[in-house]
Design a protein around this motif. Structure first.
Motif, short mmCIF file in Angstrom:
data_model
loop_
_atom_site.label_atom_id
_atom_site.label_comp_id
_atom_site.label_asym_id
_atom_site.label_seq_id
_atom_site.Cartn_x
_atom_site.Cartn_y
_atom_site.Cartn_z
N GLU A 151 0.82 -1.21 0.00
CA GLU A 151 0.00 0.00 0.00
C GLU A 151 0.85 1.27 0.00
O GLU A 151 0.62 2.16 -0.82
N PRO A 152 1.84 1.41 0.89
CA PRO A 152 2.64 2.63 0.80
C PRO A 152 3.44 2.74 -0.50
O PRO A 152 3.60 3.83 -1.04
N ALA A 154 4.25 11.61 -0.51
CA ALA A 154 4.58 10.47 -1.36
C ALA A 154 5.97 9.94 -1.03
O ALA A 154 6.20 8.73 -0.97
N ALA A 155 6.90 10.86 -0.81
CA ALA A 155 8.26 10.46 -0.45
C ALA A 155 8.27 9.71 0.88
O ALA A 155 9.01 8.75 1.06
N GLU A 156 7.43 10.14 1.80
CA GLU A 156 7.36 9.46 3.10
C GLU A 156 6.75 8.07 2.96
O GLU A 156 7.19 7.12 3.62
N LEU A 157 5.76 7.94 2.10
CA LEU A 157 5.18 6.62 1.87
C LEU A 157 6.21 5.66 1.28
O LEU A 157 6.29 4.49 1.68
N LYS A 158 7.00 6.15 0.35
CA LYS A 158 8.06 5.31 -0.23
C LYS A 158 9.06 4.91 0.84
O LYS A 158 9.55 3.77 0.85
N ALA A 159 9.37 5.83 1.75
CA ALA A 159 10.31 5.52 2.84
C ALA A 159 9.73 4.44 3.75
O ALA A 159 10.46 3.56 4.23
N ILE A 160 8.43 4.50 4.00
CA ILE A 160 7.79 3.48 4.83
C ILE A 160 7.92 2.11 4.17
O ILE A 160 8.25 1.11 4.83
N ALA A 161 7.68 2.05 2.86
CA ALA A 161 7.79 0.78 2.16
C ALA A 161 9.21 0.23 2.25
O ALA A 161 9.42 -0.98 2.46
#
Length: 204
Positions: free
Chosen positions: A105-106, A132-139
């Protein structure tokens, strides 16, 4: 049955599952780049407008990748890609859920809101580019979390190649194609990926 198929990691995961089971299901290609999945005709089949969707002979539609794979397992249980016992099925579903929530999801939402923004901004509400950058970092963080937990295992559920591996394979390869590669510090994931990508079903 008919599979409404398209480009993207979600349909690919279902195609891999179909190939693992040795099944043959007719397909109809949906051009999501042109927005054909948002037309009234397709929305009548699948109101969420997502792909893939499995249209049954009865006319009923089963959508969402895990639901489709669960259905395929019910009607074609061998070879099992979820499990043959309650314990095996619970283990597969647990890891599938974790991978879906924590990584897929992220990763997908980070893509939609950045590189994929031109395609998706007219279709859904997106987070801002910084988010969006933070979501990618979570992944990325969760890929490393998984990497640490999987040390010494062949597959996510030990010696069983399952739905969890299928989802992860489709999305890890998708991520690599849109600027979200496996973390450089990962040690289990690269070897797991070699094994998963070498399976004949990975060509689906």
């Amino acid at each position: 049955m008919k599979l409404h198929d398209s480009i993207g990691p979600n349909p690919r995961a279902v195609r891999i599952a179909i190939a693992e089971k040795g099944m043959s299901i007719p397909t109809a290609q949906i051009d999501i780049m042109k927005g054909n999945n948002r037309t009234p005709g397709y929305m009548a089949i699948n109101p969420s407008g997502s792909t893939p969707a499995l249209e049954l002979d009865s006319g009923q539609c089963v959508a969402e990748i895990t639901a489709i794979i669960e259905y395929l397992e019910e009607i074609h249980p061998t070879p099992a890609i979820i499990g043959t016992t309650p314990e095996e099925r619970a283990e597969t579903r647990m890891w599938t859920r974790r991978i879906d929530l924590y990584i897929l999801e992220p990763m997908a939402n980070g893509f939609r809101a950045s590189e994929g923004r031109p395609m998706f901004e007219s279709r859904m509400t997106l987070v801002t580019p910084p988010a969006a950058a933070e979501l990618k970092a979570i992944a990325q963080e969760k890929l490393l979390w998984l990497d640490g937990l999987m040390q010494g295992r062949q597959w996510i559920c030990g010696d069983r190649f399952t739905m969890a591996d299928i989802l992860l394979l489709a999305f890890v390869e998708f991520g690599a194609s849109v600027g979200q590669p496996m973390p450089a510090a990962a040690t289990w994931l690269p070897e797991w990926h070699k094994r998963a990508a070498a399976r004949p079903s990975a060509a689906a």
